[in-house]
Design a protein around this motif. Structure first.
Motif, PDB file in Angstrom:
ATOM      1  N   ARG A   1      -1.304   5.321 -17.779  1.00 43.75           N
ATOM      2  CA  ARG A   1      -0.948   5.503 -16.372  1.00 43.75           C
ATOM      3  C   ARG A   1      -1.941   6.463 -15.744  1.00 43.75           C
ATOM      4  N   ALA A   2      -2.050   6.356 -14.435  1.00 45.79           N
ATOM      5  CA  ALA A   2      -2.996   7.200 -13.698  1.00 45.79           C
ATOM      6  C   ALA A   2      -2.420   7.523 -12.334  1.00 45.79           C
ATOM      7  N   LYS A   3      -2.757   8.704 -11.817  1.00 42.04           N
ATOM      8  CA  LYS A   3      -2.305   9.134 -10.502  1.00 42.04           C
ATOM      9  C   LYS A   3      -3.507   9.372  -9.611  1.00 42.04           C
TER      10      LYS A   3
ATOM     11  N   ASP B   1       0.439   2.086 -13.383  1.00 41.74           N
ATOM     12  CA  ASP B   1       0.615   1.736 -14.784  1.00 41.74           C
ATOM     13  C   ASP B   1      -0.339   0.593 -15.068  1.00 41.74           C
ATOM     14  N   GLY B   2      -1.059   0.687 -16.183  1.00 42.80           N
ATOM     15  CA  GLY B   2      -2.061  -0.338 -16.412  1.00 42.80           C
ATOM     16  C   GLY B   2      -2.484  -0.449 -17.849  1.00 42.80           C
ATOM     17  N   VAL B   3      -3.472  -1.299 -18.083  1.00 43.90           N
ATOM     18  CA  VAL B   3      -4.033  -1.510 -19.409  1.00 43.90           C
ATOM     19  C   VAL B   3      -5.547  -1.477 -19.305  1.00 43.90           C
ATOM     20  N   ALA B   4      -6.187  -1.164 -20.431  1.00 44.85           N
ATOM     21  CA  ALA B   4      -7.643  -1.162 -20.508  1.00 44.85           C
ATOM     22  C   ALA B   4      -8.052  -1.772 -21.843  1.00 44.85           C
ATOM     23  N   ARG B   5      -9.147  -2.518 -21.817  1.00 47.19           N
ATOM     24  CA  ARG B   5      -9.650  -3.136 -23.049  1.00 47.19           C
ATOM     25  C   ARG B   5     -11.112  -2.761 -23.219  1.00 47.19           C
ATOM     26  N   ILE B   6     -11.450  -2.288 -24.407  1.00 49.47           N
ATOM     27  CA  ILE B   6     -12.836  -1.950 -24.719  1.00 49.47           C
ATOM     28  C   ILE B   6     -13.551  -3.222 -25.152  1.00 49.47           C
ATOM     29  N   LEU B   7     -14.553  -3.633 -24.380  1.00 54.12           N
ATOM     30  CA  LEU B   7     -15.312  -4.843 -24.686  1.00 54.12           C
ATOM     31  C   LEU B   7     -16.493  -4.562 -25.597  1.00 54.12           C
ATOM     32  N   GLU B   8     -17.075  -3.392 -25.445  1.00 54.42           N
ATOM     33  CA  GLU B   8     -18.257  -3.038 -26.243  1.00 54.42           C
ATOM     34  C   GLU B   8     -18.252  -1.541 -26.481  1.00 54.42           C
TER      35      GLU B   8
ATOM     36  N   GLY C   1      -4.516  -2.156 -13.142  1.00 53.20           N
ATOM     37  CA  GLY C   1      -3.299  -1.380 -12.963  1.00 53.20           C
ATOM     38  C   GLY C   1      -2.580  -1.780 -11.700  1.00 53.20           C
ATOM     39  N   ARG C   2      -1.324  -1.369 -11.633  1.00 54.04           N
ATOM     40  CA  ARG C   2      -0.476  -1.697 -10.477  1.00 54.04           C
ATOM     41  C   ARG C   2       0.403  -0.499 -10.189  1.00 54.04           C
ATOM     42  N   ASP C   3       0.582  -0.198  -8.885  1.00 55.13           N
ATOM     43  CA  ASP C   3       1.449   0.925  -8.540  1.00 55.13           C
ATOM     44  C   ASP C   3       2.772   0.390  -8.001  1.00 55.13           C
ATOM     45  N   THR C   4       3.652   1.329  -7.647  1.00 56.61           N
ATOM     46  CA  THR C   4       5.013   0.956  -7.264  1.00 56.61           C
ATOM     47  C   THR C   4       5.078   0.103  -6.011  1.00 56.61           C
ATOM     48  N   GLY C   5       4.129   0.259  -5.108  1.00 54.14           N
ATOM     49  CA  GLY C   5       4.171  -0.476  -3.851  1.00 54.14           C
ATOM     50  C   GLY C   5       3.393  -1.765  -3.871  1.00 54.14           C
TER      51      GLY C   5
END
Length: 396
Positions: free
Chosen positions: A266-268, A279-286, A300-304
């Protein structure tokens, strides 16, 4: 002769008493504890994060807060949330999806029927109600029928054209709202009762682990470089530890390892009155230490309903005095966060990267995460730093 049962007296709620109210919003059941005086517009915006419902006059005149209640247009600022126990509510967020807009939304965009956008949610919901309840409205009647929402930018001509075009495209009736389905509403709501503050909790909508960037040009593209007084091998010691690396990101927190180099977090972000929690996800490609390159996809996506997707490449360049960190990012924004101008979004990105680089240098030197979370730059610091940069460029 039978005696009629007496009509039960309504239950009285005290000024500081919280009342349970349950309704369905955009297809999702929601239960809140609210003071009886909280309006539906405030409940939607402040407690469910649905800020697409705008608040203008708060007297039911401007029409900005129009929503659908049990299928009928209603002013959200004139209704108390506790009046709507059991109601079905649709807001502008339920009308269409970011990647699949409702025909009304597409027509508004195609016909330039919005400028500042403040009245747009009210017009969209009022237009939907009009074309649903009176599909045979005539062109001559449209201006009067749409006059319940006030616009100060477009002069109404393009708005009327957009609604008329949608009507002609769907003579059998316009499609139903396309973004209503059971999902979790997100956010933490703070309720003030007298002099006390109480919090209600909701569960964040799950973010898909499938990350695909949209087609077309990114909202912003950022290329940043900054130097740190740490040799590149120690910088990569930080990059090799995902948890340590995440602790260096301003406003970010790693919450779960999902496997296959994919992580949840999560990030603010807070700039002036705009406060977002993603709230989100991250994928390391390299992850190539020898080549000095780290590539990541994130979303990511926030509440609104604001969404962000990004392709980020970090590179390290060894120098005689330490390491230069390079960051190239292509960022796609929708929702409230897209209201930031490109220049402001670029400034935010650069300042946050500078903070990230400083935190990486600290972690590389100490071997542990920075003490306390790395806070994103404040609105005041951003403004002062931007003005200072412009002043320096002019002097040069």
């Amino acid at each position: 002769m039978t005696t009629a049962e007496p009509t039960p007296r309504p239950v009285r709620a005290e000024a500081g008493e919280l009342v349970d109210v349950t309704f369905t919003v955009n297809g999702t059941p929601a239960t809140l504890k609210l003071p009886a005086r909280v309006t539906l517009s405030d409940a939607l915006r402040d407690h469910l994060g649905l800020t697409g419902t705008h608040v203008g006059c708060e007297h039911g005149v401007c029409g900005m807060c129009t929503v659908l209640v049990d299928g009928q247009a209603a002013r959200a600022c004139l209704l108390f949330a506790v009046q709507l126990d059991g109601a079905e509510i649709v807001t502008v967020e339920g009308l269409g999806k970011p990647d699949e807009l409702h025909p009304l939304q597409e027509s508004f965009g195609r016909n330039h029927a919005l400028q500042c956008g403040f009245c747009t949610p009210g017009f969209l919901m009022s237009s939907y109600d009009l074309l649903t309840g009176k599909p045979d409205v005539t062109p001559e009647e449209l201006p009067a029928e749409l006059s319940g929402v006030i616009c100060r930018c477009t002069g109404y001509r393009n708005i009327v054209t957009a609604v008329r075009e949608t009507q002609e495209s769907f003579p059998e009736g316009i499609p139903a709202p396309g973004n209503c389905g059971t999902r979790a509403l997100a956010g933490r709501a703070t309720v003030r009762v007298g002099d006390e503050r109480q919090e209600t909790e909701a569960v964040a909508e799950p973010v898909s682990t499938e990350i695909a960037l949209p087609d077309g040009e990114p909202t912003i593209a950022v290329e940043v470089a900054t130097g740190v007084d740490v040799e590149s091998g120690r910088v990569w010691d930080v990059f090799d530890d995902v948890h340590l690396l995440a602790s260096c990101l301003p406003g970010a927190e790693l919450t779960e390892e999902l496997g296959a180099d994919t992580y949840a977090g999560r990030a603010k972000v807070s700039v002036g009155p705009v406060k977002l929690k993603f709230d989100g996800v991250a994928r390391i490609l390299e992850h190539d230490r020898s080549a000095g390159r780290l590539r990541v996809l994130a979303q990511g996506r926030d509440t609104g309903g604001a969404q962000t997707q990004a392709a980020i490449e970090l590179r390290t360049e060894a120098t005689a005095g330490g390491t230069v960190l390079h960051a190239d990012a292509k960022v796609y924004l929708t929702g409230r966060i897209a209201q930031f101008g490109r220049a402001l979004a670029g400034d935010i990105s650069r300042r946050m990267f500078e903070q990230f680089a400083a935190a990486v240098a600290t972690a590389a030197t100490s071997g542990r995460a920075p003490e306390g979370p790395v806070k994103p730059p404040s609105a005041l610091k951003l403004m002062l730093a931007t003005l200072l940069d412009r002043f320096r460029r002019r002097r040069r």
